[in-house]
Design an enzyme around this catalytic site. Sequence first.
Site, short mmCIF file in Angstrom:
data_model
loop_
_atom_site.label_atom_id
_atom_site.label_comp_id
_atom_site.label_asym_id
_atom_site.label_seq_id
_atom_site.Cartn_x
_atom_site.Cartn_y
_atom_site.Cartn_z
N PRO A 2 0.83 -1.21 0.00
CG PRO A 2 -0.16 -1.14 2.11
CD PRO A 2 0.69 -1.99 1.22
CD GLU A 3 2.75 3.37 -4.29
OE1 GLU A 3 2.83 4.58 -4.55
OE2 GLU A 3 2.98 2.48 -5.12
CG HIS A 104 -3.10 -15.21 7.94
ND1 HIS A 104 -1.93 -15.87 8.29
CD2 HIS A 104 -3.62 -15.89 6.90
CE1 HIS A 104 -1.77 -16.90 7.46
NE2 HIS A 104 -2.79 -16.93 6.61
NE ARG A 123 4.57 -11.56 1.31
CZ ARG A 123 5.15 -11.00 0.25
NH1 ARG A 123 4.40 -10.36 -0.62
NH2 ARG A 123 6.44 -11.05 0.08
CE LYS A 166 17.97 12.99 -3.57
NZ LYS A 166 18.93 12.14 -2.88
#
Length: 293
Positions: A2-3, A104, A123, A166
């Site tokens: 997820p972002e 889970h 996970r 950068k």
Amino acid sequence: MPELPEVETVRRGLEPVMDGARFAKVEVHRGDLRWPLPKDFKERLQGKTVTGLGRRAKYLLADLSSGDVLLMHLGMSGSFHVFRETGGKKLARYYHAREKHVAHDHVVFHRSSGAIVTFNDPRRFGSMKIVARDRLDAEPLLNRLGPEPLGNAFDAAMLAAACTGKKTSLKAALSDQRVVAGLGNIYVCEALHRARLSPKRIASTIASKTGAPNERAERLVEGIKAVLDDAIKAGGSSLRDHKRPDGDLGAFQHHFRVYDREGQRCITPHCPGTVKRIVQNGRSTFYCPICQK
Ligand SMILES: [Zn+2]
């Protein structure tokens, strides 16, 4: 993984059941998530009221009446599910009767309102941690994070300053949580497409030698904010229309412009390009080589 928009959607879904209610009881079925839960995890939560549910980058922060903050991270596969105690009063549309203990479900929060919030994570890359609020500034999980992309302070000048000098690609720079917090592979690709900038472009080219932003930096910040806003709106509508039987918060359909669209026509108006996939730093990048320069 997820972002930011997915985590913000989860925050909005959880806020009505977390904010203003006490932890009546906390169950821990597996204490070894990404890191072990603190030994006093239950004691520091039970009986305490949540006074606000915030977000920093991809972390959810529940402020507690005790002066502690509960930090929660979804990891790769974590999700929260909201249920109603059997016989409890009707709460909201995305609540579901909890038939039985689900595999889970590592942590279960019984709320004083009668709602049950479970944290499910097959996970186990997710994490929870309790930190005293007055030590939050020194918290290693948070204190190196860059600016919030949807915050007012995040603008072209700030992004240009972070990219000055950068020599990495724009894709790598935007994926760096110290440059801007909460973006991952998907939204970096989408923001670069909206800004019509190549993911391979050297990051320092959005700033002058003195670090002043140029027009590319302006477009990029606009693209980042727009794609996140749109995704959060899509997440919000998925919460309102929630009909999934598992009460899952966090998964919703996006309409991506380039992500996972290899070989398909670019949707930029009048662009004859085809979406291409390349690999940068071991991750897939999707972009249009014609309109992204
Ligand atoms: Zn194009």
